[in-house]
Design a protein around this motif. Sequence first.
Motif, PDB file in Angstrom:
ATOM      1  N   TYR A   1       0.744  -1.315   0.023  1.00 38.81           N
ATOM      2  CA  TYR A   1      -0.143   0.050  -0.014  1.00 38.81           C
ATOM      3  C   TYR A   1       0.660   1.445   0.001  1.00 38.81           C
ATOM      4  N   LEU A   2       1.788   1.414   0.734  1.00 41.05           N
ATOM      5  CA  LEU A   2       2.633   2.353   0.855  1.00 41.05           C
ATOM      6  C   LEU A   2       3.103   2.718  -0.566  1.00 41.05           C
ATOM      7  N   SER A   3       3.619   1.811  -1.038  1.00 43.01           N
ATOM      8  CA  SER A   3       4.446   1.768  -2.131  1.00 43.01           C
ATOM      9  C   SER A   3       3.477   2.119  -3.006  1.00 43.01           C
ATOM     10  N   ARG A   4       3.018   2.157  -3.353  1.00 41.24           N
ATOM     11  CA  ARG A   4       1.443   2.583  -4.588  1.00 41.24           C
ATOM     12  C   ARG A   4       1.172   4.335  -4.129  1.00 41.24           C
ATOM     13  N   VAL A   5       0.897   4.828  -2.751  1.00 40.09           N
ATOM     14  CA  VAL A   5       1.005   5.661  -2.308  1.00 40.09           C
ATOM     15  C   VAL A   5       2.079   6.743  -2.562  1.00 40.09           C
ATOM     16  N   GLU A   6       3.264   5.884  -3.032  1.00 35.14           N
ATOM     17  CA  GLU A   6       4.632   6.217  -3.032  1.00 35.14           C
ATOM     18  C   GLU A   6       4.759   6.797  -4.804  1.00 35.14           C
ATOM     19  N   ARG A   7       4.373   5.432  -5.305  1.00 34.00           N
ATOM     20  CA  ARG A   7       4.018   5.630  -6.566  1.00 34.00           C
ATOM     21  C   ARG A   7       3.321   6.191  -7.568  1.00 34.00           C
ATOM     22  N   GLY A   8       2.525   7.585  -6.939  1.00 35.26           N
ATOM     23  CA  GLY A   8       0.783   8.518  -6.802  1.00 35.26           C
ATOM     24  C   GLY A   8       0.164   7.295  -7.884  1.00 35.26           C
ATOM     25  N   THR A   9      -0.011   5.763  -7.249  1.00 38.43           N
ATOM     26  CA  THR A   9      -0.920   5.350  -7.683  1.00 38.43           C
ATOM     27  C   THR A   9      -2.546   5.023  -7.555  1.00 38.43           C
ATOM     28  N   ILE A  10      -2.332   5.470  -6.489  1.00 34.04           N
ATOM     29  CA  ILE A  10      -3.416   4.821  -5.380  1.00 34.04           C
ATOM     30  C   ILE A  10      -3.726   6.555  -4.105  1.00 34.04           C
ATOM     31  N   ASN A  11      -4.941   6.978  -4.288  1.00 30.72           N
ATOM     32  CA  ASN A  11      -5.290   8.020  -3.221  1.00 30.72           C
ATOM     33  C   ASN A  11      -4.975   7.289  -2.138  1.00 30.72           C
ATOM     34  N   ILE A  12      -4.577   8.148  -0.555  1.00 26.62           N
ATOM     35  CA  ILE A  12      -3.991   7.712   1.203  1.00 26.62           C
ATOM     36  C   ILE A  12      -5.177   8.521   0.931  1.00 26.62           C
ATOM     37  N   SER A  13      -5.715   7.587   2.523  1.00 24.27           N
ATOM     38  CA  SER A  13      -6.690   8.073   3.243  1.00 24.27           C
ATOM     39  C   SER A  13      -6.193   8.918   4.295  1.00 24.27           C
ATOM     40  N   MET A  14      -7.113   9.840   4.470  1.00 25.70           N
ATOM     41  CA  MET A  14      -6.219  10.523   6.285  1.00 25.70           C
ATOM     42  C   MET A  14      -6.177   9.811   7.011  1.00 25.70           C
ATOM     43  N   ASP A  15      -6.856   8.446   7.629  1.00 26.79           N
ATOM     44  CA  ASP A  15      -6.535   8.419   7.937  1.00 26.79           C
ATOM     45  C   ASP A  15      -5.057   7.436   8.026  1.00 26.79           C
ATOM     46  N   ASN A  16      -5.058   6.958   7.250  1.00 25.96           N
ATOM     47  CA  ASN A  16      -3.489   6.603   6.612  1.00 25.96           C
ATOM     48  C   ASN A  16      -2.512   7.613   6.960  1.00 25.96           C
ATOM     49  N   ALA A  17      -3.104   8.794   6.514  1.00 25.00           N
ATOM     50  CA  ALA A  17      -1.673  10.024   6.317  1.00 25.00           C
ATOM     51  C   ALA A  17      -1.444  10.222   7.564  1.00 25.00           C
ATOM     52  N   ASP A  18      -2.303  10.274   8.210  1.00 26.81           N
ATOM     53  CA  ASP A  18      -2.290  10.200  10.063  1.00 26.81           C
ATOM     54  C   ASP A  18      -1.294   9.380  10.547  1.00 26.81           C
ATOM     55  N   ALA A  19      -1.492   7.989   9.690  1.00 32.93           N
ATOM     56  CA  ALA A  19      -0.862   7.200  10.502  1.00 32.93           C
ATOM     57  C   ALA A  19       0.750   7.382  10.164  1.00 32.93           C
ATOM     58  N   LEU A  20       1.353   7.714   8.894  1.00 30.69           N
ATOM     59  CA  LEU A  20       2.012   7.928   8.716  1.00 30.69           C
ATOM     60  C   LEU A  20       2.873   8.639   8.988  1.00 30.69           C
ATOM     61  N   SER A  21       2.252   9.676   8.772  1.00 33.34           N
ATOM     62  CA  SER A  21       2.784  11.267  10.047  1.00 33.34           C
ATOM     63  C   SER A  21       3.256  11.037  11.487  1.00 33.34           C
ATOM     64  N   ARG A  22       2.596  10.363  11.677  1.00 39.13           N
ATOM     65  CA  ARG A  22       3.146  10.039  13.247  1.00 39.13           C
ATOM     66  C   ARG A  22       4.108   9.373  12.914  1.00 39.13           C
ATOM     67  N   ALA A  23       4.397   8.500  12.091  1.00 36.39           N
ATOM     68  CA  ALA A  23       5.125   7.153  12.349  1.00 36.39           C
ATOM     69  C   ALA A  23       6.572   8.447  11.779  1.00 36.39           C
ATOM     70  N   ILE A  24       6.693   9.091  11.403  1.00 42.75           N
ATOM     71  CA  ILE A  24       7.559  10.277  10.378  1.00 42.75           C
ATOM     72  C   ILE A  24       8.201  10.759  11.832  1.00 42.75           C
TER      73      ILE A  24
END
Length: 62
Positions: A16-39
Motif C-alpha cells: 500500500y505504501l509503495s502504491r502511495v509513493e508511486r501515486g497509483t492510489i490515493n491515501i486516506s486521511m487516517d493512513n496519512a495521519d498514521a504515516l505522519s506520526r510514524a515519521i
Amino acid sequence: MTQESLALDAGVPRGYLSRVERGTINISMDNADALSRAIGVPLHDLVNPAKFVGLDEQGEGS
C-alpha cells in the motif's frame, strides 16, 4: 527509513505504501495521519501547500 519499517511503524501494508509513493492510489486521511506520526511530522505540515512553494524550482538545473 525503509518502506518496510515505515509501513510497520504506521500499521499499513508495505505494498500500500509503495502504491502511495508511486501515486497509483490515493491515501486516506487516517493512513496519512498514521504515516505522519510514524515519521514524526505533523499531518498539517505534510498537507500544507505553502510548505512546498518553490520546491519544484529548487530541483531544476541541478
